[in-house]
Design a protein around this motif. Structure first.
Motif, PDB file in Angstrom:
ATOM      1  N   GLY A   1       2.242  11.256  -8.743  1.00  0.00           N
ATOM      2  CA  GLY A   1       1.902  12.740  -8.214  1.00  0.00           C
ATOM      3  C   GLY A   1       0.717  12.891  -8.807  1.00  0.00           C
ATOM      4  N   LYS A   2      -0.514  12.112  -8.509  1.00  0.00           N
ATOM      5  CA  LYS A   2      -2.106  12.490  -8.804  1.00  0.00           C
ATOM      6  C   LYS A   2      -2.719  12.727  -7.192  1.00  0.00           C
ATOM      7  CE  LYS A   2      -2.592  10.726 -13.590  1.00  0.00           C
ATOM      8  NZ  LYS A   2      -2.624  10.586 -15.024  1.00  0.00           N
ATOM      9  N   PRO A   3      -3.579  13.554  -7.617  1.00  0.00           N
ATOM     10  CA  PRO A   3      -4.377  13.212  -5.971  1.00  0.00           C
ATOM     11  C   PRO A   3      -5.123  11.271  -6.484  1.00  0.00           C
ATOM     12  CG  PRO A   3      -4.512  14.815  -7.119  1.00  0.00           C
ATOM     13  CD  PRO A   3      -3.846  14.655  -8.060  1.00  0.00           C
ATOM     14  N   GLY A   4      -5.021  10.881  -5.088  1.00  0.00           N
ATOM     15  CA  GLY A   4      -5.714   9.355  -4.463  1.00  0.00           C
ATOM     16  C   GLY A   4      -4.416   7.941  -5.002  1.00  0.00           C
ATOM     17  N   TYR A   5      -3.384   8.674  -5.308  1.00  0.00           N
ATOM     18  CA  TYR A   5      -2.218   7.669  -5.190  1.00  0.00           C
ATOM     19  C   TYR A   5      -0.878   7.960  -4.896  1.00  0.00           C
ATOM     20  CZ  TYR A   5      -4.567   6.534  -9.814  1.00  0.00           C
ATOM     21  OH  TYR A   5      -5.717   6.293 -10.314  1.00  0.00           O
ATOM     22  N   TYR A   6      -0.701   7.089  -4.465  1.00  0.00           N
ATOM     23  CA  TYR A   6       0.718   7.135  -3.043  1.00  0.00           C
ATOM     24  C   TYR A   6       1.951   6.647  -3.660  1.00  0.00           C
ATOM     25  CZ  TYR A   6       3.246   6.117   1.543  1.00  0.00           C
ATOM     26  OH  TYR A   6       3.809   5.901   2.365  1.00  0.00           O
ATOM     27  N   ALA A   7       3.257   6.950  -3.776  1.00  0.00           N
ATOM     28  CA  ALA A   7       4.469   6.556  -3.583  1.00  0.00           C
ATOM     29  C   ALA A   7       5.134   5.607  -2.725  1.00  0.00           C
ATOM     30  CB  ALA A   7       5.078   7.599  -3.987  1.00  0.00           C
ATOM     31  N   VAL A   8       5.489   4.409  -2.870  1.00  0.00           N
ATOM     32  CA  VAL A   8       5.748   3.353  -1.837  1.00  0.00           C
ATOM     33  C   VAL A   8       7.184   3.883  -1.082  1.00  0.00           C
ATOM     34  CG1 VAL A   8       6.341   1.348  -1.338  1.00  0.00           C
ATOM     35  CG2 VAL A   8       4.631   1.006  -2.783  1.00  0.00           C
ATOM     36  N   ARG A   9       7.064   4.309  -0.300  1.00  0.00           N
ATOM     37  CA  ARG A   9       9.152   5.014   0.094  1.00  0.00           C
ATOM     38  C   ARG A   9       9.530   3.649   0.935  1.00  0.00           C
ATOM     39  NH1 ARG A   9       4.997   9.073   2.546  1.00  0.00           N
ATOM     40  NH2 ARG A   9       4.666  10.142   1.577  1.00  0.00           N
ATOM     41  N   PRO A  10      11.441   4.259   1.306  1.00  0.00           N
ATOM     42  CA  PRO A  10      11.850   2.631   2.168  1.00  0.00           C
ATOM     43  C   PRO A  10      11.060   1.855   3.170  1.00  0.00           C
ATOM     44  CG  PRO A  10      12.958   4.166   1.142  1.00  0.00           C
ATOM     45  CD  PRO A  10      11.720   4.638   1.038  1.00  0.00           C
ATOM     46  N   GLY A  11      11.106   1.051   3.382  1.00  0.00           N
ATOM     47  CA  GLY A  11      10.190   0.402   4.397  1.00  0.00           C
ATOM     48  C   GLY A  11       8.819   0.420   4.383  1.00  0.00           C
TER      49      GLY A  11
ATOM     50  N   ILE B   1       6.350  -5.230  -2.303  1.00  0.00           N
ATOM     51  CA  ILE B   1       5.610  -4.084  -3.017  1.00  0.00           C
ATOM     52  C   ILE B   1       7.254  -3.399  -3.187  1.00  0.00           C
ATOM     53  CG2 ILE B   1       3.456  -3.613  -2.689  1.00  0.00           C
ATOM     54  CD1 ILE B   1       4.714  -2.138  -0.088  1.00  0.00           C
ATOM     55  N   GLU B   2       7.379  -2.559  -4.341  1.00  0.00           N
ATOM     56  CA  GLU B   2       8.726  -1.796  -4.877  1.00  0.00           C
ATOM     57  C   GLU B   2       9.013  -0.479  -3.859  1.00  0.00           C
ATOM     58  OE1 GLU B   2      10.587  -3.778  -7.996  1.00  0.00           O
ATOM     59  OE2 GLU B   2       8.294  -3.613  -9.006  1.00  0.00           O
ATOM     60  N   VAL B   3      10.235   0.286  -3.741  1.00  0.00           N
ATOM     61  CA  VAL B   3       9.880   1.599  -3.575  1.00  0.00           C
ATOM     62  C   VAL B   3       9.640   2.344  -5.140  1.00  0.00           C
ATOM     63  CG1 VAL B   3      11.537   3.298  -3.357  1.00  0.00           C
ATOM     64  CG2 VAL B   3      11.244   1.520  -1.371  1.00  0.00           C
ATOM     65  N   GLY B   4       8.823   3.191  -5.208  1.00  0.00           N
ATOM     66  CA  GLY B   4       8.741   4.436  -6.165  1.00  0.00           C
ATOM     67  C   GLY B   4       6.724   3.263  -6.757  1.00  0.00           C
ATOM     68  N   GLN B   5       6.425   2.225  -5.916  1.00  0.00           N
ATOM     69  CA  GLN B   5       5.739   2.012  -7.211  1.00  0.00           C
ATOM     70  C   GLN B   5       4.640   2.611  -6.491  1.00  0.00           C
ATOM     71  OE1 GLN B   5       5.144  -2.467  -5.958  1.00  0.00           O
ATOM     72  NE2 GLN B   5       3.391  -2.221  -7.129  1.00  0.00           N
ATOM     73  N   VAL B   6       3.535   3.324  -8.502  1.00  0.00           N
ATOM     74  CA  VAL B   6       3.087   4.169  -7.084  1.00  0.00           C
ATOM     75  C   VAL B   6       1.392   3.301  -7.201  1.00  0.00           C
ATOM     76  CG1 VAL B   6       1.452   5.676  -8.234  1.00  0.00           C
ATOM     77  CG2 VAL B   6       4.024   5.957  -8.496  1.00  0.00           C
ATOM     78  N   LEU B   7       0.849   3.205  -6.042  1.00  0.00           N
ATOM     79  CA  LEU B   7      -0.407   2.771  -5.822  1.00  0.00           C
ATOM     80  C   LEU B   7      -1.676   3.220  -5.144  1.00  0.00           C
ATOM     81  CD1 LEU B   7       0.966   0.323  -2.970  1.00  0.00           C
ATOM     82  CD2 LEU B   7       0.568  -0.205  -5.437  1.00  0.00           C
ATOM     83  N   ARG B   8      -2.657   3.272  -6.087  1.00  0.00           N
ATOM     84  CA  ARG B   8      -3.765   3.975  -5.682  1.00  0.00           C
ATOM     85  C   ARG B   8      -4.048   3.672  -4.089  1.00  0.00           C
ATOM     86  NH1 ARG B   8      -8.369   5.643  -8.253  1.00  0.00           N
ATOM     87  NH2 ARG B   8      -8.385   5.350 -10.995  1.00  0.00           N
ATOM     88  N   VAL B   9      -4.999   4.593  -3.858  1.00  0.00           N
ATOM     89  CA  VAL B   9      -5.251   4.788  -2.339  1.00  0.00           C
ATOM     90  C   VAL B   9      -6.624   4.889  -2.173  1.00  0.00           C
ATOM     91  CG1 VAL B   9      -2.872   4.573  -1.455  1.00  0.00           C
ATOM     92  CG2 VAL B   9      -3.854   6.601  -1.610  1.00  0.00           C
ATOM     93  N   ILE B  10      -7.619   5.219  -3.619  1.00  0.00           N
ATOM     94  CA  ILE B  10      -8.562   5.830  -3.320  1.00  0.00           C
ATOM     95  C   ILE B  10      -9.822   4.185  -3.986  1.00  0.00           C
ATOM     96  CG2 ILE B  10      -8.548   8.189  -3.092  1.00  0.00           C
ATOM     97  CD1 ILE B  10      -8.923   8.300  -5.672  1.00  0.00           C
ATOM     98  N   PRO B  11     -11.175   4.599  -4.241  1.00  0.00           N
ATOM     99  CA  PRO B  11     -10.979   3.652  -4.358  1.00  0.00           C
ATOM    100  C   PRO B  11     -12.019   3.769  -6.144  1.00  0.00           C
ATOM    101  CG  PRO B  11     -12.774   4.448  -2.850  1.00  0.00           C
ATOM    102  CD  PRO B  11     -11.843   5.699  -2.989  1.00  0.00           C
ATOM    103  N   PRO B  12     -11.820   2.873  -7.117  1.00  0.00           N
ATOM    104  CA  PRO B  12     -11.498   3.312  -8.195  1.00  0.00           C
ATOM    105  C   PRO B  12     -13.127   3.361  -9.290  1.00  0.00           C
ATOM    106  CG  PRO B  12     -11.283   0.504  -8.069  1.00  0.00           C
ATOM    107  CD  PRO B  12     -11.083   1.396  -6.397  1.00  0.00           C
TER     108      PRO B  12
END
Length: 305
Positions: A70-80, A109-120
């Motif tokens: 739920g944090k800005p800059g992060y993405y929760a993996v969806r099915p597919g 990668i797993e459904v529900g896994q949260v990935l960083r999608v902005i530079p650290p």
């Protein structure tokens, strides 16, 4: 009587057979399809608004990155989802997403896994640097290391009576990926000269549809870098996605020819494609502006005409 009993037995068997056939032929709902207007699919189970996020895998182990859900800059993996597709949707190189999240196997990668999608990197750090004359490398584009500061000059003792030493000067990064305030100042232009045939509608159309003839030029709406050029996103045909800075990216769909390649830097007004009708019922350009991944109304950015 024996004949009547036989006929009753046969009728019962026939009825049972008909019911089985009817049950097998019950019509099913249509197969789920992708929403062309959003570049995304339905949320993963457990991540719908109002519902708790998925927090563990099948073995009960906490999913990677769940603390950032739920944090800005992060993405929760969806099915597919795949890493490449997540890169397309977020405007990042998939290789960078792999590196930022220390992923050993990009295909796992797993459904529900949260990935960083902005530079650290620290806040205010630029994503896109000024175009370089050197050959493109895997890390070109999104900056994953601190920008080298200008040489430090030894402090000079101010003369007697001076009020205070001069304040340090902060250098402004060049190119479209400037600091947070510069992210909003891109000097947008229209990507095509045709008339507007469909405006922005958050529920039905995530951008503008602009008319034209096959082969008409499609222009970059602002300086940026090509993060996707291909036809792998159903409903968009031949698609180009430009990343302009930390905040904005633009999408140009239904082209008949793509004139740029991934990782290529482009300038505002540069011809990047030719208008077409790929994966569309007519010749047009579907144009989107996305702010931090969310489609926004282009009328708030494009000049009036």
């Amino acid at each position: 009587m024996q004949g009547i009993g036989n006929r009753s037995w046969f009728a019962g068997i026939t009825l049972a057979f008909v019911l089985v056939i009817a049950g097998c032929s019950t019509p099913r709902g249509p197969a789920p399809v992708e929403d062309r207007g959003t570049m995304t699919r339905a949320p993963a189970p457990g991540t719908v608004p109002g519902g708790p996020p998925i927090t563990t895998d099948a073995n009960g182990k906490p999913l990677a990155g769940i603390e950032n859900y739920g944090k800005p800059g992060y993405y929760a993996v969806r099915p597919g989802d795949t890493i490449r597709r997540i890169g397309i949707e977020t405007g990042q190189r998939w290789q960078d997403i792999v590196r930022w999240n220390n992923i050993d196997n990009p295909d796992l990668i797993e459904v529900g896994q949260v990935l960083r999608v902005i530079p650290p990197t620290g806040s205010g750090t630029s994503v896109a640097a000024a175009p370089s004359s050197s050959a493109n490398s895997g890390s070109e584009g999104a900056v994953t290391k601190p920008v080298t500061p200008p040489p430090v000059i030894a402090p000079v003792t101010p003369p007697t009576g001076a009020s205070k030493p001069p304040a340090p000067v902060t250098a402004s990064p060049a190119g479209p990926g400037s600091g947070a305030s510069g992210d909003e100042d891109l000097g947008w232009i229209w990507p095509a000269s045709g008339s507007l045939i469909a405006g922005f509608d958050e529920a039905k159309n995530k951008g503008y549809d602009i008319s034209g003839k096959a082969g008409d030029p499609v222009l970059a709406a602002a300086d940026g870098r090509v993060v996707y050029a291909g036809a792998g996103l159903r409903g968009y045909g031949n698609l180009i996605i430009l990343k302009h800075n930390n905040t904005y990216l633009t999408a140009y769909a239904h082209n008949q020819a793509l004139l740029v390649k991934e990782d290529q830097s482009v300038q505002k007004g540069q011809k990047i494609a030719e208008m077409g009708s790929s994966d569309s019922d007519r010749v047009k350009l579907h144009f989107e502006i996305r702010r931090q991944g969310k489609p926004v109304d282009p009328s708030r950015y494009l000049p009036s005409r």
